[in-house]
Design a protein around this motif. Structure first.
Motif, PDB file in Angstrom:
ATOM      1  N   ASN A  89      -5.851   8.485  11.407  1.00 53.99           N
ATOM      2  CA  ASN A  89      -5.977   9.877  11.891  1.00 53.99           C
ATOM      3  C   ASN A  89      -6.274   9.371  13.513  1.00 53.99           C
ATOM      4  O   ASN A  89      -5.518  10.490  14.491  1.00 53.99           O
ATOM      5  N   THR A  90      -6.987   9.145  13.898  1.00 51.80           N
ATOM      6  CA  THR A  90      -7.758   9.768  15.420  1.00 51.80           C
ATOM      7  C   THR A  90      -7.601   8.462  16.020  1.00 51.80           C
ATOM      8  O   THR A  90      -6.716   8.626  16.901  1.00 51.80           O
ATOM      9  N   MET A  91      -6.880   6.755  15.279  1.00 51.32           N
ATOM     10  CA  MET A  91      -6.132   6.421  17.163  1.00 51.32           C
ATOM     11  C   MET A  91      -4.248   6.674  17.032  1.00 51.32           C
ATOM     12  O   MET A  91      -3.468   6.864  17.919  1.00 51.32           O
ATOM     13  N   LEU A  92      -3.775   7.876  16.121  1.00 52.52           N
ATOM     14  CA  LEU A  92      -2.606   8.152  16.310  1.00 52.52           C
ATOM     15  C   LEU A  92      -2.546   9.786  16.979  1.00 52.52           C
ATOM     16  O   LEU A  92      -1.659   9.696  16.836  1.00 52.52           O
ATOM     17  N   GLN A  93      -3.926  10.531  16.238  1.00 62.54           N
ATOM     18  CA  GLN A  93      -3.323  11.643  16.894  1.00 62.54           C
ATOM     19  C   GLN A  93      -3.440  12.602  18.429  1.00 62.54           C
ATOM     20  O   GLN A  93      -2.230  12.633  18.462  1.00 62.54           O
ATOM     21  N   PRO A  94      -2.893  10.928  19.434  1.00 62.68           N
ATOM     22  CA  PRO A  94      -2.873  11.710  20.667  1.00 62.68           C
ATOM     23  C   PRO A  94      -1.665  11.006  21.017  1.00 62.68           C
ATOM     24  O   PRO A  94      -1.092  11.527  22.398  1.00 62.68           O
ATOM     25  N   THR A  95      -0.850  10.910  20.170  1.00 59.84           N
ATOM     26  CA  THR A  95       0.172  10.168  20.360  1.00 59.84           C
ATOM     27  C   THR A  95       1.947  10.913  19.953  1.00 59.84           C
ATOM     28  O   THR A  95       2.298  12.025  19.164  1.00 59.84           O
ATOM     29  N   PRO A  96       2.210  11.594  21.376  1.00 61.99           N
ATOM     30  CA  PRO A  96       3.964  12.401  21.274  1.00 61.99           C
ATOM     31  C   PRO A  96       4.410  11.607  20.920  1.00 61.99           C
ATOM     32  O   PRO A  96       4.944  10.612  21.143  1.00 61.99           O
ATOM     33  N   GLY A  97       4.806  12.547  20.032  1.00 62.23           N
ATOM     34  CA  GLY A  97       6.147  12.345  19.226  1.00 62.23           C
ATOM     35  C   GLY A  97       6.004  11.979  18.030  1.00 62.23           C
ATOM     36  O   GLY A  97       6.556  11.420  16.950  1.00 62.23           O
ATOM     37  N   ILE A  98       4.619  11.784  17.378  1.00 59.50           N
ATOM     38  CA  ILE A  98       4.252  12.018  15.815  1.00 59.50           C
ATOM     39  C   ILE A  98       3.076  13.354  15.786  1.00 59.50           C
ATOM     40  O   ILE A  98       2.367  13.390  16.507  1.00 59.50           O
ATOM     41  N   ASP A  99       3.017  13.643  14.539  1.00 55.02           N
ATOM     42  CA  ASP A  99       2.954  14.953  14.528  1.00 55.02           C
ATOM     43  C   ASP A  99       2.143  14.837  12.808  1.00 55.02           C
ATOM     44  O   ASP A  99       3.111  13.852  11.352  1.00 55.02           O
ATOM     45  N   LEU A 100       1.152  14.260  12.583  1.00 57.40           N
ATOM     46  CA  LEU A 100       0.407  14.414  11.538  1.00 57.40           C
ATOM     47  C   LEU A 100       0.300  15.552  10.908  1.00 57.40           C
ATOM     48  O   LEU A 100      -0.096  16.117  11.055  1.00 57.40           O
ATOM     49  N   VAL A 101       0.939  15.203   9.494  1.00 53.74           N
ATOM     50  CA  VAL A 101       0.778  16.351   8.173  1.00 53.74           C
ATOM     51  C   VAL A 101       0.178  15.630   7.174  1.00 53.74           C
ATOM     52  O   VAL A 101      -0.553  14.779   7.044  1.00 53.74           O
ATOM     53  N   THR A 102      -0.412  16.734   6.295  1.00 60.40           N
ATOM     54  CA  THR A 102      -1.913  16.572   5.698  1.00 60.40           C
ATOM     55  C   THR A 102      -1.010  16.615   3.989  1.00 60.40           C
ATOM     56  O   THR A 102      -0.908  15.944   2.642  1.00 60.40           O
ATOM     57  N   ASP A 103      -0.020  17.003   3.998  1.00 60.16           N
ATOM     58  CA  ASP A 103       1.202  17.340   2.463  1.00 60.16           C
ATOM     59  C   ASP A 103       2.468  16.244   2.739  1.00 60.16           C
ATOM     60  O   ASP A 103       3.306  16.709   3.465  1.00 60.16           O
ATOM     61  N   PRO A 104       1.732  15.049   1.804  1.00 55.41           N
ATOM     62  CA  PRO A 104       2.947  13.536   1.807  1.00 55.41           C
ATOM     63  C   PRO A 104       4.161  14.997   1.006  1.00 55.41           C
ATOM     64  O   PRO A 104       5.621  13.754   1.870  1.00 55.41           O
ATOM     65  N   HIS A 105       5.122  15.816   1.164  1.00 54.07           N
ATOM     66  CA  HIS A 105       6.056  16.044   0.775  1.00 54.07           C
ATOM     67  C   HIS A 105       6.867  16.789   2.095  1.00 54.07           C
ATOM     68  O   HIS A 105       7.700  17.127   1.766  1.00 54.07           O
ATOM     69  N   HIS A 106       5.898  17.098   3.307  1.00 47.27           N
ATOM     70  CA  HIS A 106       6.374  17.142   4.663  1.00 47.27           C
ATOM     71  C   HIS A 106       6.401  15.791   5.572  1.00 47.27           C
ATOM     72  O   HIS A 106       6.196  16.341   6.481  1.00 47.27           O
ATOM     73  N   ALA A 107       6.349  15.124   5.001  1.00 47.67           N
ATOM     74  CA  ALA A 107       5.915  14.145   6.114  1.00 47.67           C
ATOM     75  C   ALA A 107       7.876  13.495   5.419  1.00 47.67           C
ATOM     76  O   ALA A 107       8.349  13.127   4.294  1.00 47.67           O
ATOM     77  N   ASP A 108       7.806  12.665   6.678  1.00 47.84           N
ATOM     78  CA  ASP A 108       8.676  11.100   6.775  1.00 47.84           C
ATOM     79  C   ASP A 108       8.439  10.136   6.792  1.00 47.84           C
ATOM     80  O   ASP A 108       9.131   9.149   5.828  1.00 47.84           O
ATOM     81  N   ILE A 109       7.062  10.103   7.071  1.00 46.12           N
ATOM     82  CA  ILE A 109       6.652   8.659   6.375  1.00 46.12           C
ATOM     83  C   ILE A 109       5.406   8.576   6.386  1.00 46.12           C
ATOM     84  O   ILE A 109       4.464   9.125   6.862  1.00 46.12           O
ATOM     85  N   THR A 110       4.956   7.736   4.770  1.00 44.06           N
ATOM     86  CA  THR A 110       3.597   7.732   4.087  1.00 44.06           C
ATOM     87  C   THR A 110       3.040   6.627   4.740  1.00 44.06           C
ATOM     88  O   THR A 110       3.583   5.116   4.878  1.00 44.06           O
ATOM     89  N   ILE A 111       2.162   6.253   5.817  1.00 49.13           N
ATOM     90  CA  ILE A 111       0.682   5.311   5.847  1.00 49.13           C
ATOM     91  C   ILE A 111      -0.305   5.515   4.805  1.00 49.13           C
ATOM     92  O   ILE A 111      -0.957   5.919   5.041  1.00 49.13           O
ATOM     93  N   ALA A 112      -0.221   4.327   3.654  1.00 47.34           N
ATOM     94  CA  ALA A 112      -0.816   4.192   2.610  1.00 47.34           C
ATOM     95  C   ALA A 112      -1.561   2.645   2.925  1.00 47.34           C
ATOM     96  O   ALA A 112      -1.346   1.999   3.281  1.00 47.34           O
ATOM     97  N   VAL A 113      -3.268   3.086   2.657  1.00 46.26           N
ATOM     98  CA  VAL A 113      -4.131   1.889   2.863  1.00 46.26           C
ATOM     99  C   VAL A 113      -3.764   1.295   1.165  1.00 46.26           C
ATOM    100  O   VAL A 113      -4.757   2.188   0.674  1.00 46.26           O
ATOM    101  N   ALA A 114      -4.519  -0.003   0.861  1.00 47.48           N
ATOM    102  CA  ALA A 114      -4.577  -0.551  -0.727  1.00 47.48           C
ATOM    103  C   ALA A 114      -6.379  -1.176   0.132  1.00 47.48           C
ATOM    104  O   ALA A 114      -6.847  -2.028   0.233  1.00 47.48           O
ATOM    105  N   ASP A 115      -7.239  -0.286  -0.781  1.00 46.80           N
ATOM    106  CA  ASP A 115      -8.766  -0.839  -0.832  1.00 46.80           C
ATOM    107  C   ASP A 115      -8.580  -1.788  -1.369  1.00 46.80           C
ATOM    108  O   ASP A 115      -8.721  -2.595  -1.463  1.00 46.80           O
ATOM    109  N   THR A 116      -8.556  -1.005  -2.860  1.00 50.46           N
ATOM    110  CA  THR A 116      -9.221  -2.261  -4.054  1.00 50.46           C
ATOM    111  C   THR A 116      -7.686  -2.259  -4.540  1.00 50.46           C
ATOM    112  O   THR A 116      -8.132  -1.856  -6.040  1.00 50.46           O
TER     113      THR A 116
END
Length: 217
Positions: A38-65
């Motif tokens: 989120n910190t890497m992407l936060q200052p990017t124009p044209g990208i709106d970071l949202v917490t609710d996946p139902h309101h997102a166009d794109i999900t970035i998911a991290v497979a930890d384990t």
């Protein structure tokens, strides 16, 4: 040559609504990882970071384990950050909208994540070669073990349905299709009736329009 192979996402993928701002949500079990992305992407124009996946166009998911739980992420395009993903997990991710797979070693680069978001937004698939090979092998097994014995193809249509709908799109009527394929007219009508019912289509014109729109013929 790059370390990735791109492909068209295909007609079945849900297209996010086009807008000036693309809504992105980050899904990671480790809160520090999520915060870092989120910190890497936060200052990017044209990208709106949202917490609710139902309101997102794109999900970035991290497979930890292992593959993260993606069942709550509906109608989004998926960017998965993972290494050594199993074939079964790869198929599950594809079912949940996978467009881009980013190796973890590349995910620390802001420019790489921005490129992944752009590719996902435009529907340009991106898999590392080894995972593309896994996907193609899986498609081959699906065709040989499941689809072919049932006279189905990867388009979702049977071979007979594909033949009939192509000739219908060329303007042939029932008798002409029957003559061309050496079928009875009743067989042609039954094929079309089954197709219309299964895909919930209204008539033959609707069937042709659907097949063309979905890239099935």
């Amino acid at each position: 040559m790059t370390s990735h192979t791109a492909w068209s996402s295909g007609p079945r993928t849900t297209t996010p609504p086009r807008r000036a701002t693309i809504r992105v949500t980050v899904h990671a079990t480790d809160p520090l990882v999520a915060t870092g992305i989120n910190t890497m992407l936060q200052p990017t124009p044209g990208i709106d970071l949202v917490t609710d996946p139902h309101h997102a166009d794109i999900t970035i998911a991290v497979a930890d384990t292992g593959l993260p739980d993606l069942t709550t992420h509906h109608n989004t395009r998926l960017i998965l950050i993972a290494d050594d993903i199993r074939q079964a997990d790869l198929w599950t991710a594809i079912e949940h909208g996978l467009i881009v797979l980013v190796p973890r070693t590349e995910a620390t680069s802001r420019s790489r994540l921005l490129r992944a978001i752009t590719d996902a937004r435009e529907g340009r698939g991106d898999l590392p070669p080894e995972h593309l090979g896994t996907m193609l092998q899986g498609l081959k097994q699906l065709q040989q073990n499941t689809l072919r014995p049932r006279d189905l193809t990867l388009t979702g249509l049977s071979t007979r349905e594909t033949e009939v709908i192509r000739l219908l799109a060329d303007g042939l009527d029932t008798s002409e299709i029957a003559e061309k394929l050496i079928y009875s007219e009743r067989t042609v009508k039954n094929v079309l009736h089954s197709l219309l019912n299964r895909l919930n289509l209204r008539n033959r014109a609707h069937a042709v329009a659907y097949a063309l729109r979905q890239g099935l013929i």
